[in-house]
Every structure is written in C-alpha cells, then in structure tokens.
Design an enzyme around this catalytic site. Structure first.
Site, PDB file in Angstrom:
ATOM      1  N   HIS A 161       8.101   0.298   2.133  1.00 53.00           N
ATOM      2  CA  HIS A 161       7.953  -1.086   2.586  1.00 53.00           C
ATOM      3  C   HIS A 161       6.726  -1.722   1.962  1.00 53.00           C
ATOM      4  O   HIS A 161       5.799  -1.036   1.529  1.00 53.00           O
ATOM      5  CB  HIS A 161       7.812  -1.137   4.115  1.00 53.00           C
ATOM      6  CG  HIS A 161       6.490  -0.615   4.623  1.00 53.00           C
ATOM      7  ND1 HIS A 161       6.165   0.718   4.635  1.00 53.00           N
ATOM      8  CD2 HIS A 161       5.404  -1.266   5.119  1.00 53.00           C
ATOM      9  CE1 HIS A 161       4.944   0.887   5.136  1.00 53.00           C
ATOM     10  NE2 HIS A 161       4.452  -0.299   5.437  1.00 53.00           N
ATOM     11  N   ASN A 202       0.878  -1.167   0.000  1.00 49.98           N
ATOM     12  CA  ASN A 202       0.000   0.000   0.000  1.00 49.98           C
ATOM     13  C   ASN A 202       0.911   1.210   0.000  1.00 49.98           C
ATOM     14  O   ASN A 202       1.742   1.356   0.889  1.00 49.98           O
ATOM     15  CB  ASN A 202      -0.876   0.026   1.257  1.00 49.98           C
ATOM     16  CG  ASN A 202      -1.869  -1.109   1.286  1.00 49.98           C
ATOM     17  OD1 ASN A 202      -2.274  -1.623   0.244  1.00 49.98           O
ATOM     18  ND2 ASN A 202      -2.259  -1.516   2.488  1.00 49.98           N
TER      19      ASN A 202
END
Lengths: 328, 328
Positions: free
Chosen positions: B149, B136
C-alpha cells in the site's frame, strides 16, 4: 575521495566520501579500535596503555583537509568542489562500557573544555565555516562503534539546518528591535514551565513547544553566548551539571540506556553574514517514541520535510521531568 | 487530536497526532487489516470479499478534515493551528504478499489513474495546499503493515522540502529567461548519460548527480507537466512502464525486495506563489548502502541537514542499470 556536489533543486551541498564504505562495523568488544592499546595486544587508534580523553582525526572522514580539487564536469548544473574539512573523533573515556550519562560531572566538564578547544582550533582554519559537535548513540541511530565517543565535523560550509536557524534568528532580530529569538523562546518556556525538564543556574533543558521528536530536549544557555568557547567557567560547570541530569533522566525514562543524537548549534566560524545572531544550545533527538517503538524519518519527514509527532511536548516533558526527579 | 505548531527557529509547521501512538503495529499476516474481509472472518478495513484497488481514509491520521480549533497559548512565540488535512491509504492489490515491483504494468497504470484522481479531488479541498503521494516500503523504513500500500497526505501547508524545491525552480526560471530547472537538469543527465538508469518515451529514471542516498533514483517527466493529473494517456502508460522497470531493477540489485521511500513532487494545489514552476517527478530513496548495511539519517543529516554519501552516483547508477538490464 572527498567531494562536494551542489544540489540545485534544494540549494545545498551533498558530501561524498567513498572510502567510508569500508569503515569498521560493530566489531566485537575485544577488538574495539577505540580502546587503549594493551601491552602485546593489537594496535588500536590510541597507541597508549591508558588515556583520559582523546581527540584524533577520523580514519574514515566525511571531509578531509587534503581533499583534491575535483575536475569540473562541463554542465553548468553540475557543480563540484573538494570535500575539504576536518572530521574528529572525541573519546569520552577509556572505559569501553561507560556512557556519557554515567560519567562523573567532572569528566563531562573536562569534555566541555575539550569541545570549546576544538571549536576554536578547527574554526580558525581558513577552509572551515562551521564546527559541528555531535554524538550518535545507540545502534538505533546507526552507530558502528559502541565505545563512548562523540564526533566533530568541521564543515567547509554552513550546513542547511543551522543556516535556516541563523537566518530565522537574523530576521527575528531585525523585526524585533534587536531581540534574540532564542533568548525570547527560553524566556517563554521558563515562564510557561510545562515543558521545562532541568533548570540550572546558567543553563536550562526543556522539550520545545515545537519538538520534532517525542522526547526531544534542548539545553539553552541563559546568557546569549554565541558558542561553547564563549562560556565562562561557572557556565561550563553548569552546562556539565545540566547535561548530566538530563542524560540520567533519559536513561531512567524507559529503564535502559537511551539512544539519541546530541548536536550543538552555535556561531559559524566563517565570519560571514550570520555574525551576531547565534545563541549556543545543545539539542537531543532520541529516536524512541515508546520503550520498544522508534520514530522513523520516513516519507513525510524525508521526502516532504514535514515531521509528524505522536506525543505532545507537555506530556513527554512531564515524564522526563519525573525521570530526572525534578520538582515543578 | 490533530494539531500544528509553528517552529520559529526553522520556520516550519510540526504536526502532532496523539492517537497515532496506538496504531496497528506489524500484526501477524492472518490479522492484516488491509486484506479483504473473509466470509465469517474478522472485519478488516475493507468490508468486501475481494477488491482491485481501494482508497480509504487512514484510521490513525496525521491530519484530519475535522481537526478542532486549538486554543491559543498567549505567548507570541507559540503559534498553534488545527491539523486540518486528509490522510488516505491506497491499497495496491488484495494480494497480501505482492509488492509494487511484482505487479503487472496494467495494475501500475491503474494506480497512476487513481493517484491522479486523488490529487485532483483532495487538491480541490479549500484547506488543502499540497497533495503528497508516497510509499514507505519495508521494516527498515518503519512500515507497520506489510500489505502492499501507499499513502497520500493532503497537507494544509506546502511542506518544507517541496517548498525549497519550488523556490529554487522559481528563482532559476527568473534568472534563466524562463527555463525550467528540472527540464534543464534532465537534459544534462540524458546528455551525460552515466547516471541514467531507464529511458522511456515520456519518462526517464536516473541517479541524480547530487543524490542524497547511494541508490536514490528520480523519475522525471520529459515534458514539463506540473502534476500527475496533467499527464496524457501515453505519458501515464510510460510512467507505469518506467516505474515497473526501475522497481524490478531495485529488487534484482541485492537479490531481495528492496525497502524504499517513494515520494512524488508536483505542483501545490494552493493557487499560491508557486504557480507555474513545478515539474512532476517521483523520487526513490532506498535506505540500503549495501546488501546488509543501511544509511542512517543521524547527527549530520538530522541535526545539521548535511548528507554524507559513501558511494558515487556514477557507480551506483551503473549497478542499477545492470540490474535493470538496460544497455547504455
């Protein structure tokens, strides 16, 4: 341009409506296209100086009754169809600053009659298979106009989520001697009681045991009525009353006018193989997980279809019940 | 508390993880818990002064390997199970301000190896049925930490969307003499060409004919490899190259670092009845419909499951191709 394309990997239609890119986007209040037209003022969508409740065809529709035949593309994987359907806007009130929660019960009752009327009239169109009545409320949901209004999409297909629900109810009926899945769910919720938020004579509101959003609430008809049009006068009155109580509770919950999606699930109007399994109900999905944090439909929800919820329905129902002021 | 509840109306699991309410929310950059731990500084999630790529278990997991048995509730409608699974965080780089798009191809290639490794190791756990690798990106998607990440959810069930896709591919195979739905789709896209964005030797990126988001792109393996772990070295190299080109194009599109969901669909690891039908691919869903407007998943998408898209894939693919700098 209104076009449907078939997604063979998910086996569902996707609708394209390119003119929607230019739709009106959060205009200043004095230019609201949903207000009545003031004498000498600019012409709004409603050419009258005042109104009660108004329904009209969306100017930027996702589906159109006159959608043109789309040319085939040759490739058997790529299936196209005209995006034929009807998109309507329902103006709840001429008062720009009001909300459904703040309206008198009598007005909400009138809205129930309007919704029932539109369900019947749109459902009777031969190219319409499902009449979907809904409201997107609040900028967090992406609304582009603040004036209190709902929408109706008359789809040329039974959309994926109601379809899944109808199939589950059909199979349940077959496996449980003709019982209704929703009647049994409601009985279980009333019996357990921990997630019940409002109990009316003909309707009940609860946070379902398997809620997908922290403050999700479902409003179920106690009688197994297939659609809003099938409701009797006392049921319509009670639906308005229960909706009003739930909505007032939503706004008290965090002390501000709570954004939400409100959607109605009911019988398709296609006369197809879903006959006799629908149970009319209204579902609310508020995006807030706290007063200042939203639940996003991100990777897990959108890319995997798996919902992650960070509050238990028993807890959120308790808070909602308190906000509604209901004793239990 | 990690719990699963069964939704009998949609026939899918919903996951509850109540401790997630307290997760770290957009901390100032100097308190980033994903940075290396500076000498004398506060301890981050990574107790080292520097790192390359790091994988660790999410501190606020949606699923946990040690989830407790949940007590039954008596009502046959209300089915509960422990939320047993693994949630990992994959740190792409120690550089707080970098993004996947800006990383050298070599680092992305290393990430492909890491993803493949995690797929195999997590997939081998007996309570894991599906390894879902995703990212996301951007506040528009709801990210709570900006450090570059991704995440991995090892689900104890095959989640609804991949399940639907696997079922469609299984039926397609049965009806089409053993052909792969995804191989045939890719061949159709390459043959048509109008929606192709990047063509690599072993992978290709395109906006699918039936895209659900305006700038959605899918990255397909040309060979019918079931998972990222099945990719050969030259395929892994090419996947990194094609991802990099697509991501650079995404950032050029509107002149800013584009938010997106990136999700990988591949073979379940449950050894169940979906064997032999998966075709590894990566899907990107950017929420932007223009530079300053987002596509919201509101009433129609969330409550009906019907996606409305206001741009045609042929147009958005053309713009993306231009941004990528690919001739066609």
């Amino acid at each position: 341009m209104n076009q449907l394309r078939w997604d063979p990997t998910l086996r569902e239609w996707v609708a394209y409506a390119t003119h929607r890119q230019d739709r009106t986007f959060l205009p200043p209040a004095e230019y609201c296209p949903l207000d009545p037209t003031k004498p000498g003022g600019f012409p709004t969508e409603v050419p009258r100086e005042s109104y009660d409740i108004v329904v009209f065809e969306n100017k930027f529709p996702s589906f159109s009754p006159n959608a043109a035949e789309a040319g085939g593309v040759g490739d058997p994987q790529m299936t196209v169809a005209p995006g034929r359907g009807v998109c309507e806007v329902v103006l709840y009130s001429q008062d720009h600053d009001s909300t459904l929660a703040g309206m008198p019960e009598g007005r909400i009752r009138n809205l129930v009659h309007v919704w029932a009327d539109r369900y019947e009239e749109l459902g009777a169109l031969d190219f319409v298979e499902y009449v979907f009545i809904f409201e997107n409320k609040g900028e967090a949901i992406g609304v582009t106009l603040h004036h209190p209004h709902g929408q109706i999409y008359a789809y040329p297909f039974v959309p994926p989520r109601p379809k899944k629900e109808l199939e589950a109810a059909r199979d349940y009926r077959a496996e449980n001697g003709g019982s209704c899945l929703h009647c049994d769910l409601l009985a279980g919720e009333l019996d357990d009681g921990r997630r019940v938020v409002v109990e009316g004579e003909h309707f009940a509101a609860f946070v379902p045991y398997h809620a997908h959003f922290p403050y999700e609430a479902h409003v179920y008809a106690r009688r197994c009525a297939p659609s809003i049009a099938d409701l009797e006068a006392p049921e319509r009155r009670d639906l308005a009353r229960v909706l009003k109580r739930l909505l007032v509770g939503y706004d008290k919950l965090f002390g501000f006018s709570l954004p939400y999606m409100m959607v109605m699930h009911q019988a398709p109007t296609d006369g197809g193989d879903h006959a006799g399994v629908a149970h009319f109900h209204v579902e609310f999905y508020p995006p807030n997980r706290t007063a200042d944090k939203l639940k996003y439909l991100a990777g897990s929800e959108t890319g995997a279809g798996a919902y992650i919820v960070d509050a238990l329905p028993e807890e959120t129902a308790g808070k909602l019940r308190e906000a509604v002021g209901a004793a239990r």
